[in-house]
Design a protein around this motif. Structure first.
Motif, PDB file in Angstrom:
ATOM      1  N   HIS A  13      55.891  42.358  -5.593  1.00  0.00           N
ATOM      2  CA  HIS A  13      55.748  41.756  -4.318  1.00  0.00           C
ATOM      3  C   HIS A  13      54.507  41.228  -4.064  1.00  0.00           C
ATOM      4  CE1 HIS A  13      53.644  45.353  -2.972  1.00  0.00           C
ATOM      5  NE2 HIS A  13      54.595  46.173  -3.442  1.00  0.00           N
ATOM      6  N   LYS A  14      54.157  40.664  -3.033  1.00  0.00           N
ATOM      7  CA  LYS A  14      52.941  39.774  -2.794  1.00  0.00           C
ATOM      8  C   LYS A  14      51.677  40.550  -2.866  1.00  0.00           C
ATOM      9  CE  LYS A  14      52.951  40.014   2.338  1.00  0.00           C
ATOM     10  NZ  LYS A  14      52.829  39.318   3.423  1.00  0.00           N
ATOM     11  N   LYS A  15      51.586  42.043  -2.981  1.00  0.00           N
ATOM     12  CA  LYS A  15      50.449  42.581  -2.853  1.00  0.00           C
ATOM     13  C   LYS A  15      50.578  43.526  -4.315  1.00  0.00           C
ATOM     14  CE  LYS A  15      49.251  42.826   1.899  1.00  0.00           C
ATOM     15  NZ  LYS A  15      49.015  43.675   3.104  1.00  0.00           N
ATOM     16  N   SER A  16      51.360  43.247  -5.346  1.00  0.00           N
ATOM     17  CA  SER A  16      51.307  44.082  -6.560  1.00  0.00           C
ATOM     18  C   SER A  16      51.668  43.165  -7.645  1.00  0.00           C
ATOM     19  CB  SER A  16      52.568  45.211  -6.351  1.00  0.00           C
ATOM     20  OG  SER A  16      52.625  45.924  -7.529  1.00  0.00           O
ATOM     21  N   ASN A  17      51.105  43.370  -8.698  1.00  0.00           N
ATOM     22  CA  ASN A  17      51.125  42.920  -9.989  1.00  0.00           C
ATOM     23  C   ASN A  17      51.650  43.987 -10.910  1.00  0.00           C
ATOM     24  OD1 ASN A  17      50.814  40.128  -9.253  1.00  0.00           O
ATOM     25  ND2 ASN A  17      48.533  40.574  -9.490  1.00  0.00           N
ATOM     26  N   GLN A  18      52.660  43.448 -11.917  1.00  0.00           N
ATOM     27  CA  GLN A  18      53.234  44.492 -13.054  1.00  0.00           C
ATOM     28  C   GLN A  18      52.607  43.911 -14.289  1.00  0.00           C
ATOM     29  OE1 GLN A  18      57.084  45.636 -13.088  1.00  0.00           O
ATOM     30  NE2 GLN A  18      57.083  46.348 -15.308  1.00  0.00           N
ATOM     31  N   THR A  19      51.787  44.643 -14.975  1.00  0.00           N
ATOM     32  CA  THR A  19      51.267  44.014 -16.205  1.00  0.00           C
ATOM     33  C   THR A  19      52.094  45.121 -17.429  1.00  0.00           C
ATOM     34  OG1 THR A  19      49.343  43.393 -15.242  1.00  0.00           O
ATOM     35  CG2 THR A  19      49.248  43.568 -17.683  1.00  0.00           C
ATOM     36  N   MET A  20      52.276  44.271 -18.444  1.00  0.00           N
ATOM     37  CA  MET A  20      52.680  45.117 -19.892  1.00  0.00           C
ATOM     38  C   MET A  20      51.699  44.526 -20.857  1.00  0.00           C
ATOM     39  SD  MET A  20      56.250  45.740 -21.871  1.00  0.00           S
ATOM     40  CE  MET A  20      56.110  43.964 -22.746  1.00  0.00           C
ATOM     41  N   LYS A  24      43.763  53.195  -2.684  1.00  0.00           N
ATOM     42  CA  LYS A  24      42.570  53.934  -3.413  1.00  0.00           C
ATOM     43  C   LYS A  24      42.980  55.012  -4.305  1.00  0.00           C
ATOM     44  CE  LYS A  24      39.772  53.098   0.606  1.00  0.00           C
ATOM     45  NZ  LYS A  24      38.932  53.837   1.749  1.00  0.00           N
ATOM     46  N   LYS A  25      44.315  55.227  -4.465  1.00  0.00           N
ATOM     47  CA  LYS A  25      45.050  56.298  -5.555  1.00  0.00           C
ATOM     48  C   LYS A  25      45.628  55.648  -6.502  1.00  0.00           C
ATOM     49  CE  LYS A  25      45.677  59.950  -1.798  1.00  0.00           C
ATOM     50  NZ  LYS A  25      44.648  60.774  -2.331  1.00  0.00           N
ATOM     51  N   THR A  26      45.260  56.358  -7.702  1.00  0.00           N
ATOM     52  CA  THR A  26      45.904  55.980  -9.079  1.00  0.00           C
ATOM     53  C   THR A  26      46.913  56.981  -9.414  1.00  0.00           C
ATOM     54  OG1 THR A  26      44.177  54.354  -9.550  1.00  0.00           O
ATOM     55  CG2 THR A  26      45.584  55.227 -11.480  1.00  0.00           C
ATOM     56  N   ILE A  27      48.043  56.733 -10.135  1.00  0.00           N
ATOM     57  CA  ILE A  27      48.852  57.609 -10.479  1.00  0.00           C
ATOM     58  C   ILE A  27      48.994  57.329 -12.213  1.00  0.00           C
ATOM     59  CG2 ILE A  27      51.419  58.630 -10.706  1.00  0.00           C
ATOM     60  CD1 ILE A  27      51.616  58.135  -7.643  1.00  0.00           C
ATOM     61  N   VAL A  28      48.745  58.255 -12.891  1.00  0.00           N
ATOM     62  CA  VAL A  28      49.214  57.899 -14.495  1.00  0.00           C
ATOM     63  C   VAL A  28      50.563  58.898 -14.825  1.00  0.00           C
ATOM     64  CG1 VAL A  28      48.411  58.419 -16.587  1.00  0.00           C
ATOM     65  CG2 VAL A  28      46.767  57.784 -15.025  1.00  0.00           C
ATOM     66  N   LEU A  29      51.447  58.185 -15.257  1.00  0.00           N
ATOM     67  CA  LEU A  29      52.595  58.853 -15.687  1.00  0.00           C
ATOM     68  C   LEU A  29      52.642  59.115 -17.295  1.00  0.00           C
ATOM     69  CD1 LEU A  29      55.114  56.614 -13.502  1.00  0.00           C
ATOM     70  CD2 LEU A  29      54.317  58.914 -13.041  1.00  0.00           C
ATOM     71  N   LEU A  30      52.890  60.258 -17.701  1.00  0.00           N
ATOM     72  CA  LEU A  30      52.910  60.747 -19.079  1.00  0.00           C
ATOM     73  C   LEU A  30      54.574  60.995 -19.391  1.00  0.00           C
ATOM     74  CD1 LEU A  30      49.674  62.705 -19.697  1.00  0.00           C
ATOM     75  CD2 LEU A  30      50.116  60.257 -19.978  1.00  0.00           C
ATOM     76  N   TRP A  64      59.209  54.380 -10.814  1.00  0.00           N
ATOM     77  CA  TRP A  64      58.109  53.560 -10.612  1.00  0.00           C
ATOM     78  C   TRP A  64      58.417  52.334  -9.211  1.00  0.00           C
ATOM     79  CZ3 TRP A  64      58.449  51.664 -16.357  1.00  0.00           C
ATOM     80  CH2 TRP A  64      59.318  50.438 -16.355  1.00  0.00           C
ATOM     81  N   PRO A  65      59.537  51.774  -9.101  1.00  0.00           N
ATOM     82  CA  PRO A  65      59.918  51.038  -8.047  1.00  0.00           C
ATOM     83  C   PRO A  65      59.228  51.684  -6.608  1.00  0.00           C
ATOM     84  CG  PRO A  65      61.552  50.972  -9.505  1.00  0.00           C
ATOM     85  CD  PRO A  65      60.856  52.138  -9.863  1.00  0.00           C
ATOM     86  N   LEU A  66      59.415  53.153  -6.687  1.00  0.00           N
ATOM     87  CA  LEU A  66      59.318  53.955  -5.356  1.00  0.00           C
ATOM     88  C   LEU A  66      57.772  54.071  -5.188  1.00  0.00           C
ATOM     89  CD1 LEU A  66      62.259  56.300  -5.951  1.00  0.00           C
ATOM     90  CD2 LEU A  66      62.260  54.202  -4.693  1.00  0.00           C
ATOM     91  N   LEU A  67      57.100  53.881  -6.207  1.00  0.00           N
ATOM     92  CA  LEU A  67      55.516  54.147  -6.018  1.00  0.00           C
ATOM     93  C   LEU A  67      54.662  52.992  -5.476  1.00  0.00           C
ATOM     94  CD1 LEU A  67      55.308  55.966  -9.522  1.00  0.00           C
ATOM     95  CD2 LEU A  67      55.560  57.169  -7.129  1.00  0.00           C
ATOM     96  N   THR A  68      55.076  52.531  -4.401  1.00  0.00           N
ATOM     97  CA  THR A  68      54.482  51.084  -4.077  1.00  0.00           C
ATOM     98  C   THR A  68      53.208  51.525  -3.272  1.00  0.00           C
ATOM     99  OG1 THR A  68      55.680  51.332  -2.114  1.00  0.00           O
ATOM    100  CG2 THR A  68      56.773  49.935  -3.748  1.00  0.00           C
ATOM    101  N   LYS A  69      52.895  52.649  -2.797  1.00  0.00           N
ATOM    102  CA  LYS A  69      51.775  53.117  -2.510  1.00  0.00           C
ATOM    103  C   LYS A  69      50.467  53.265  -3.254  1.00  0.00           C
ATOM    104  CE  LYS A  69      52.149  56.133   0.745  1.00  0.00           C
ATOM    105  NZ  LYS A  69      52.586  57.503   1.519  1.00  0.00           N
ATOM    106  N   TYR A  70      50.758  53.226  -4.428  1.00  0.00           N
ATOM    107  CA  TYR A  70      49.499  53.608  -5.346  1.00  0.00           C
ATOM    108  C   TYR A  70      49.537  52.763  -6.532  1.00  0.00           C
ATOM    109  CZ  TYR A  70      51.585  57.955  -3.025  1.00  0.00           C
ATOM    110  OH  TYR A  70      51.920  58.433  -2.034  1.00  0.00           O
TER     111      TYR A  70
END
Length: 275
Positions: free
Chosen positions: A8-15, A36-42, A56-62
């Motif tokens: 969405h306009k405030k989010s970029n996905q990078t691979m 201000k928060k970063t989530i790392v998924l292992l 990950w589509p639900l984690l739009t706040k982070y």
């Protein structure tokens, strides 16, 4: 070359890929400048970043960073001895190169074990820890875990589909055929089976985790599926010794509740993260 597209306009996905300890490590990243928060998924054993694709589509706040652990997914699979120490060093370098500080770590199964091991050697690095059916407490593999390992060594569509169904242990859960095909393709990549077996041997050697859980004082949430037959829910008892830990059991879920019930899972972790 990285692939970037707007979610969405405030989010970029990078691979993209990054050199870690001299090896190419793939990762998926969601940048949200307002957060201000970063989530790392292992991810867990034999899996890849895509295992989190329901969440990950639900984690739009982070801000979200999801690596393929070295030896798995589409990361490089060197012919070396895979030890817990090696995974910790690779994560340490990954966090450094990606400029990740004080993240919230969410680790599933083997990824959960690595989050714990990392926290024991880097005591104040994580802001919070979320564990999903973490490995590291089983004395011997369960039948379902053995079937999953078998499907990795003999990756046919039938074997993998059967193993994924058993891991879900929920008759209403429908295994995504695209996920099955991706797993089959990845386990046929050069050295994929070697890294799986080498990591399994490392996990068997590392039997001290249960005794050290009480040393972890970071706010921790441990989530288990009630119907988990890969790492049975009884193992959640070991984590009640954590001084700053909470435990929660999700009903009608198997080994990966974030796949089976992503919305319910997200509501649980959002409350914990923002508390």
């Amino acid at each position: 070359m990285s692939l970037v597209f707007n979610q969405h306009k405030k989010s970029n996905q990078t691979m993209d890929f990054i050199k870690i300890l001299g090896y190419n490590i793939r990762y998926i990243k969601f940048d949200r400048p307002e957060s201000k928060k970063t989530i790392v998924l292992l991810h867990g054993l034999g899996a890849s970043a895509e295992r989190w694709s329901e969440l990950w589509p639900l984690l739009t706040k982070y801000n979200v960073v999801i690596p393929d652990l070295i030896g798995f997914g589409y990361s490089e699979k060197p012919l070396i001895e895979y030890t817990v120490e090696f995974f910790i060093r690779s994560l340490e370098e990954f966090f450094k190169e990606m400029q990740i500080h004080k993240p919230i770590i969410i680790g599933s199964s083997f990824g959960g074990q690595l989050a714990l091991e990392y926290s024991l050697t880097h005591k104040d690095f994580f802001e919070k820890i979320i564990l999903v059916s973490p490995a590291g407490t089983l004395e011997k593999p369960t039948y379902v875990l053995s079937q999953y390992i078998f499907s990795g060594l003999y990756p046919t569509t039938e074997n993998v589909h059967r193993a994924f169904e058993m891991m879900a242990n929920n008759k209403e859960y429908v295994v995504d055929l695209a996920t099955v095909k991706d797993y089959v393709n990845r386990m046929r990549l050069p050295n994929a089976k070697y890294s799986l077996i080498s990591t399994l041997l490392a996990m068997r050697k590392d039997q001290s985790l249960r005794k050290r859980l009480a040393e972890i004082d970071i706010p921790t949430l441990v989530i288990w599926g009630r119907n988990d037959t890969t790492i049975p829910v009884e193992n959640i008892e070991y984590f009640k010794q954590m001084p700053n830990g909470k435990t929660l059991i999700m009903e009608e879920c198997g080994h990966t509740p974030y796949v089976e019930k992503p919305f319910e899972f997200y509501e649980i972790i959002e409350k914990f993260i923002d508390s």
